[in-house]
Design an enzyme around this catalytic site. Structure first.
Site, mmCIF file in Angstrom:
data_model
loop_
_atom_site.group_PDB
_atom_site.id
_atom_site.type_symbol
_atom_site.label_atom_id
_atom_site.label_comp_id
_atom_site.label_asym_id
_atom_site.label_seq_id
_atom_site.Cartn_x
_atom_site.Cartn_y
_atom_site.Cartn_z
ATOM 1 N N LEU A 205 0.760 -1.237 -0.045
ATOM 2 C CA LEU A 205 0.029 -0.027 -0.082
ATOM 3 C C LEU A 205 0.852 1.413 -0.215
ATOM 4 O O LEU A 205 1.836 1.393 0.893
ATOM 5 C CB LEU A 205 -0.882 0.021 1.211
ATOM 6 N N HIS A 206 0.651 2.055 -0.970
ATOM 7 C CA HIS A 206 1.383 3.416 -0.985
ATOM 8 C C HIS A 206 0.768 4.479 -1.423
ATOM 9 O O HIS A 206 1.316 5.767 -1.497
ATOM 10 C CB HIS A 206 2.868 3.357 -1.424
ATOM 11 N N ARG A 207 -0.544 4.393 -1.946
ATOM 12 C CA ARG A 207 -1.024 5.571 -2.682
ATOM 13 C C ARG A 207 -1.477 6.462 -1.596
ATOM 14 O O ARG A 207 -2.146 5.954 -0.481
ATOM 15 C CB ARG A 207 -2.458 5.218 -3.149
#
Ligand code: UD1
Ligand code: UDP
Length: 352
Positions: A205-207
């Site tokens: 997850l990195h958005r």
């Protein structure tokens, strides 16, 4: 065929993965000047990729590091412009949709240098994503638009852009095919993490929409903690900052680790029972490796993976991840929507 001088701009993790494929083929017949903007700079976000993917050492590292959008983009432009002016390349080559992409595109366009964009035509139709702004602006400045899929070509046509547009296939497939055997031979992660094939869910997850909003991130972590199986989660530095701010302590089924190199990541992807991600590259790799994927977003640029039944959009409801990871393996085929693994050959030919 005249020998070209091509100036390539990279700077983030996915850009090393993409450029690895093209640089190798390009350098057989042409000269390449490789510029690393330094947008990503931790060893395991940058150097590990240059080393593992056998990318030649960059000729310039602009060392721009992290900053807000305007400052980061401007710093890249300021440092890049004199390099392009003195190198006088025949073309500037940019990849994907990051601030490094847009900065490279603007510098090339303003100096009147032919601009080639690899991964052109992708659209999420979500203008709140910084990447969507970068994509649309880069495509509008590009002379050569190398699309990875048919739908990317269609997106450009709907915007009235047809000249210089080519479906080359996806360069990430080229890199995956080249390095998968090495990943399977060399990864030490299975021993270090004590994981085997099919024994865990892989999460990335990195958005900003998922991880900068701490409430949203907490809801996602809560869902992951309720999956009754092991979760392996290599944590992007943006996400690491948010976890630190929350004072997060990992649930017992969650193994949080530093970002891993490309070879370890391919191993983790290939052997995962399911993948949960908001990454563009990871969605594609899941499809190519035949691992069902759940995308923690409301939309995706990689619509073919959803249409084929191998990628499920969880939308705005993290809860939907729970039911999605319990679905059976899709029965449908995985059509070769990303090409044949020779995208880089086509790109180099079209550049010439
Ligand atoms: C960037 C791209 C995104 C891409 C992603 C790939 C933009 C606008 N975004 O997002 O499209 O999907 O890369 O991973 O260009 N940081 C470190 N060490 C690093 C790099 C970053 O600690 O080596 C931390 C910094 O706190 C930084 C934050 O991560 O502020 C975000 O980094 P940044 O490059 O701005 O954006 P990404 O989220 O990595
Ligand atoms: N990746 C990696 N290690 C990790 C996470 C991702 O090697 O810990 C690789 C992944 O296999 C893919 C690329 O990085 O090739 C995707 O980058 P990322 O998810 O950062 O960006 P996006 O594709 O969303 O722009």
């Amino acid at each position: 065929m005249a020998k070209l001088k091509v100036l390539t701009v990279v700077g983030t993790r996915p850009q090393y993965v993409k450029a690895a494929a093209v640089s190798r083929i390009l350098r057989r017949a042409h000269d390449e000047i490789l510029v690393d903007t330094g947008q990503h700079y931790d060893f395991n976000m940058s150097d590990v990729f240059i080393r593992e993917l056998e990318i030649p050492p960059p000729d310039h590292n602009l060392g721009v590091g992290s900053a807000g959008h305007a400052e980061q983009t401007a710093r890249i432009m300021l440092a890049l412009e004199p390099i392009v002016q003195s190198a006088r390349p025949d073309a500037v080559l940019v990849y994907g949709d990051t601030n490094s992409t847009l900065a490279g595109a603007l510098v090339a366009a303003k100096l009147g240098v032919r601009l080639a964009h690899v991964e052109a035509g992708l659209r999420s139709f979500n203008w709140a994503m910084p990447e969507e702004i970068n994509r649309v602006l880069t495509d509008s400045a590009a002379d050569l638009l190398f699309c990875p899929t048919n739908s990317a070509v269609d997106n450009l046509r709907l915007e009235g852009v047809v000249e210089g547009v080519h479906n080359t296939g996806d360069v990430m497939l080229d890199t995956l095919q080249r390095f998968l055997p090495r990943a399977e031979e060399t990864s030490r992660l299975p021993g270090e993490l004590n994981v085997g094939a099919g024994s865990y869910i892989l999460v990335t997850l990195h958005r900003p929409a998922n991880v900068d909003d701490l409430q949203r991130l907490a809801a996602l972590l809560d869902v992951l903690a309720r999956l009754e199986e092991r979760v392996v989660f290599p944590v992007h530095p943006r996400t690491r900052s948010s976890l630190a701010e929350m004072g997060y302590e990992a649930a017992s089924n969650l193994t949080l680790i530093d970002p891993v190199g490309y070879l370890d990541m391919l191993w983790l992807e290939k052997n995962a029972r399911r993948i949960v991600t908001d990454s563009g590259g990871v969605q594609k790799e899941a499809y190519l490796l035949g691992v069902p994927c759940v995308t923690a977003r409301a939309e995706t640029e990689w619509t073919e993976t959803v249409d084929a039944g191998w990628n499920t959009l969880a939308g705005d409801e993290p809860e939907r991840i729970v039911e999605a990871v319990l679905q059976p393996v899709p029965a449908g085929e995985r059509p070769p929507v990303f090409g044949d693994g020779h995208a880089a050959d086509r790109i180099v030919e079209l550049l010439s």
